[in-house]
Scaffold this motif. Structure first.
Motif, PDB file in Angstrom:
ATOM      1  N   GLN A   5       0.826  -1.180   0.000  1.00  0.00           N
ATOM      2  CA  GLN A   5       0.000   0.000   0.000  1.00  0.00           C
ATOM      3  C   GLN A   5       0.873   1.247   0.000  1.00  0.00           C
ATOM      4  O   GLN A   5       1.972   1.249   0.549  1.00  0.00           O
ATOM      5  CB  GLN A   5      -0.916   0.028   1.222  1.00  0.00           C
ATOM      6  N   SER A   7       0.704   5.682   0.531  1.00  0.00           N
ATOM      7  CA  SER A   7      -0.118   6.754   1.066  1.00  0.00           C
ATOM      8  C   SER A   7      -0.919   7.405  -0.046  1.00  0.00           C
ATOM      9  O   SER A   7      -0.429   7.596  -1.154  1.00  0.00           O
ATOM     10  CB  SER A   7       0.785   7.799   1.744  1.00  0.00           C
ATOM     11  N   ARG A   8      -2.176   7.715   0.278  1.00  0.00           N
ATOM     12  CA  ARG A   8      -3.029   8.390  -0.682  1.00  0.00           C
ATOM     13  C   ARG A   8      -3.233   9.841  -0.248  1.00  0.00           C
ATOM     14  O   ARG A   8      -3.261  10.144   0.938  1.00  0.00           O
ATOM     15  CB  ARG A   8      -4.378   7.680  -0.788  1.00  0.00           C
ATOM     16  N   ARG A   9      -3.424  10.699  -1.221  1.00  0.00           N
ATOM     17  CA  ARG A   9      -3.713  12.096  -0.942  1.00  0.00           C
ATOM     18  C   ARG A   9      -5.157  12.363  -1.335  1.00  0.00           C
ATOM     19  O   ARG A   9      -5.546  12.107  -2.478  1.00  0.00           O
ATOM     20  CB  ARG A   9      -2.756  13.011  -1.703  1.00  0.00           C
ATOM     21  N   CYS A  10      -5.923  12.911  -0.399  1.00  0.00           N
ATOM     22  CA  CYS A  10      -7.359  13.076  -0.640  1.00  0.00           C
ATOM     23  C   CYS A  10      -7.831  14.413  -0.093  1.00  0.00           C
ATOM     24  O   CYS A  10      -7.455  14.804   1.023  1.00  0.00           O
ATOM     25  CB  CYS A  10      -8.131  11.925   0.010  1.00  0.00           C
ATOM     26  N   GLY A  29      -2.379  14.802  -8.424  1.00  0.00           N
ATOM     27  CA  GLY A  29      -2.220  13.646  -7.556  1.00  0.00           C
ATOM     28  C   GLY A  29      -3.123  13.626  -6.342  1.00  0.00           C
ATOM     29  O   GLY A  29      -2.881  12.862  -5.403  1.00  0.00           O
ATOM     30  N   TRP A  30      -4.196  14.443  -6.347  1.00  0.00           N
ATOM     31  CA  TRP A  30      -5.110  14.498  -5.216  1.00  0.00           C
ATOM     32  C   TRP A  30      -6.481  13.975  -5.643  1.00  0.00           C
ATOM     33  O   TRP A  30      -7.070  14.447  -6.610  1.00  0.00           O
ATOM     34  CB  TRP A  30      -5.249  15.933  -4.695  1.00  0.00           C
ATOM     35  N   ARG A  31      -6.991  13.000  -4.883  1.00  0.00           N
ATOM     36  CA  ARG A  31      -8.334  12.491  -5.126  1.00  0.00           C
ATOM     37  C   ARG A  31      -9.330  13.367  -4.384  1.00  0.00           C
ATOM     38  O   ARG A  31      -9.084  13.827  -3.275  1.00  0.00           O
ATOM     39  CB  ARG A  31      -8.434  11.040  -4.632  1.00  0.00           C
ATOM     40  N   ARG A  33     -13.086  13.666  -2.682  1.00  0.00           N
ATOM     41  CA  ARG A  33     -14.252  12.951  -2.171  1.00  0.00           C
ATOM     42  C   ARG A  33     -15.224  13.974  -1.602  1.00  0.00           C
ATOM     43  O   ARG A  33     -14.859  14.795  -0.751  1.00  0.00           O
ATOM     44  CB  ARG A  33     -13.840  11.954  -1.086  1.00  0.00           C
ATOM     45  N   ARG A  46      -7.297   5.871   5.885  1.00  0.00           N
ATOM     46  CA  ARG A  46      -6.379   4.815   6.290  1.00  0.00           C
ATOM     47  C   ARG A  46      -5.181   5.428   6.991  1.00  0.00           C
ATOM     48  O   ARG A  46      -4.897   6.616   6.867  1.00  0.00           O
ATOM     49  CB  ARG A  46      -5.888   4.051   5.064  1.00  0.00           C
ATOM     50  N   ASP A  49      -2.558   7.985   5.367  1.00  0.00           N
ATOM     51  CA  ASP A  49      -3.145   8.774   4.288  1.00  0.00           C
ATOM     52  C   ASP A  49      -2.979  10.260   4.594  1.00  0.00           C
ATOM     53  O   ASP A  49      -2.910  10.669   5.753  1.00  0.00           O
ATOM     54  CB  ASP A  49      -4.636   8.468   4.140  1.00  0.00           C
ATOM     55  N   TRP A 126       5.155  13.259   1.980  1.00  0.00           N
ATOM     56  CA  TRP A 126       4.827  12.107   1.126  1.00  0.00           C
ATOM     57  C   TRP A 126       5.372  12.265  -0.281  1.00  0.00           C
ATOM     58  O   TRP A 126       5.615  11.291  -0.976  1.00  0.00           O
ATOM     59  CB  TRP A 126       3.314  11.964   1.085  1.00  0.00           C
TER      60      TRP A 126
END
Length: 470
Positions: A5, A7-10, A29-31, A33, A46, A49, A126
């Motif tokens: 996994q 790290s995600r950026r949101c 690179g940013w999701r 939501r 998570r 994140d 990150w």
């Protein structure tokens, strides 16, 4: 987090982001939501994140504003940004509290590049090294002329040769010198900056190259000069054109032979040091006038780096100003978070004779004196760049009349239902209310009261009928 996994950026967007805004964030690179603050169900994430929350107040009513305020209070660990229509920025205590609790805020239309730059600060730990484009001491540049300068700086940094840095006063010559040192193999060794114009003429040799005990009256002990103190590192000679001729001769020997002699000694000392020099005067003219040695000029001018004036850097002005403000707020928290549109226009149109140094000083002063969350042109002590409204032409009047008729006809056809009218016009309900205000249409409840259309009624969620003001 499992080994495969990452790290995600949101960005959790509490409001209604546009497709273009989501696409722009995705490219960076940013999701995105979309969340509903009224549910108060927390922010799922998570471990490791990177999550940033956006309080979008563009189409919110009073209930939504209060819900966002409660959500911010329930998630103090979460970094928040705010998006506020400029005309209603901080016009209520609730909105003011949201803006003060936010790390930064944005007005419409959204400056997406500044939003992405702000998000990257949260995700800096990150970000892969390839995405880190800033260099030590030089903030991210967007203008072509500064991008070219940064590219040259990167080329020169690892090459162990003298660099002559030119540019107007305040354009960042010392910052460039520190960046050259920071990107070189000498970065773990000393960096010594010397203002040659500030050295007493009778002590220049002693300050730069040191002296032996008894070399002159008052020399009671041996003194190590600036060059020896920087052994293995870098010496930056600012305003090198102000050096007297005897000091120029000693500097030339150091550049040619790698040795120096302390005042009062004939013993040469081997020294490894890189020399960077800066000047705001024309050294070629100084050479022609005999005030600067020609051979020294050629020794210093092996590599040349020109720092552009701020007025040549276009959009960098606003980027630098926001960076200066953000850095100042870390040390001195205050009400001011960003700049009004008129202040941004004033900064773009100002000539900045003092360059980056002047911009820094004006921004810091404005951050102290500003009364609100937006720094104005007056706070920056700049003339307001907003032009006077020109007289309306017959074509303008025709357009206004046609727009008024279109809104009124749509209201009639939708039986004065604001939501239905907004859908038919393909605009938001807030826009319908603003058009009613613009064209002097009143809410049914205010007819005959003598009060004009009130802009805050849409924010309160009213959906009553509208009638023409006759």
């Amino acid at each position: 987090m499992t080994g495969n996994q990452v790290s995600r950026r949101c960005v959790v967007w509490f409001g209604q982001p546009t497709d273009e805004e989501c696409a722009c964030l995705a490219r960076a690179g940013w999701r995105t939501r979309v969340g509903d603050a009224r549910l108060q169900d927390g922010v799922g994430m998570r471990r490791d994140d990177i999550v940033v929350a956006m309080a979008d107040l563009r189409c919110s009513n009073v209930d939504m504003v209060q819900a966002i305020g409660r959500l911010m209070a329930n998630h103090p660990w979460l970094p928040w940004l705010a998006l506020v229509p400029q005309e209603v920025a901080a016009d209520t205590p609730e909105v003011e509290r949201i803006m003060r609790a936010s790390e930064s805020f944005f007005t419409t239309p959204v400056d997406m590049q500044r939003l992405i730059d702000t998000l990257m600060k949260f995700g800096k730990g990150w970000m892969p090294a390839a995405e880190k484009t800033d260099i030590p001491g030089i903030m991210g540049a967007q203008s072509p002329v500064m991008c070219s300068t940064v590219a040259s700086l990167r080329k020169y940094a690892p090459v162990d040769l003298p660099v002559l840095i030119t540019g107007e006063t305040g354009s960042g010559k010392e910052l460039a010198a520190r960046a050259l040192h920071g990107l070189s193999t000498r970065r773990d060794r000393p960096f010594v900056a010397i203002n040659c114009g500030a050295l007493p003429p009778n002590l220049v040799q002693s300050e730069l190259f040191g002296h032996e005990r008894g070399a002159f009256t008052g020399a009671n002990v041996r003194r190590i000069g600036h060059f020896e103190a920087a052994a293995g590192g870098t010496v930056f000679l600012d305003e090198v054109g102000d050096l007297p001729l005897d000091a120029q001769t000693s500097l030339l020997r150091l550049l040619q032979e790698g040795t120096l002699e302390r005042v009062g000694s004939s013993q040469p000392i081997k020294l490894d040091v890189r020399v960077l020099a800066a000047t705001h005067v024309d050294l070629e003219s100084a050479v022609a006038q005999g005030s600067f040695r020609e051979d020294l000029y050629y020794r210093l001018n092996v590599l040349r780096l020109r720092m552009p004036a701020l007025r040549e850097r276009g959009g960098d002005v606003e980027l630098l100003a926001q960076n200066f403000l953000d850095a100042f707020r870390l040390r001195h928290p205050g009400r001011a978070h960003t700049f009004s549109s008129s202040a941004r226009q004033a900064m773009r149109e100002f000539s900045w004779p003092g360059n980056v140094r002047e911009l820094l000083n004006r921004v810091q002063r404005a951050a102290v004196v500003a009364e609100g969350t937006l720094i104005s042109a007056a706070d920056l002590d700049l003339p307001d760049a907003r032009p006077a409204a020109p007289a309306r032409s017959s074509l303008d009047l025709t357009r206004v009349s046609a727009e008024r008729e279109a809104v009124l006809n749509c209201l009639r056809e939708s039986h004065y239902n604001i939501s239905e009218c907004a859908r038919r016009l393909n605009v938001s309900r807030v826009t319908v209310y603003r058009l009613c205000k613009k064209h002097q249409l009143e809410l049914e409840g205010s007819r005959g009261s003598g009060f004009p259309f009130r802009a805050e009624r849409p924010a309160a969620g009213l959906n009553g009928p509208v009638t023409q003001n006759v």
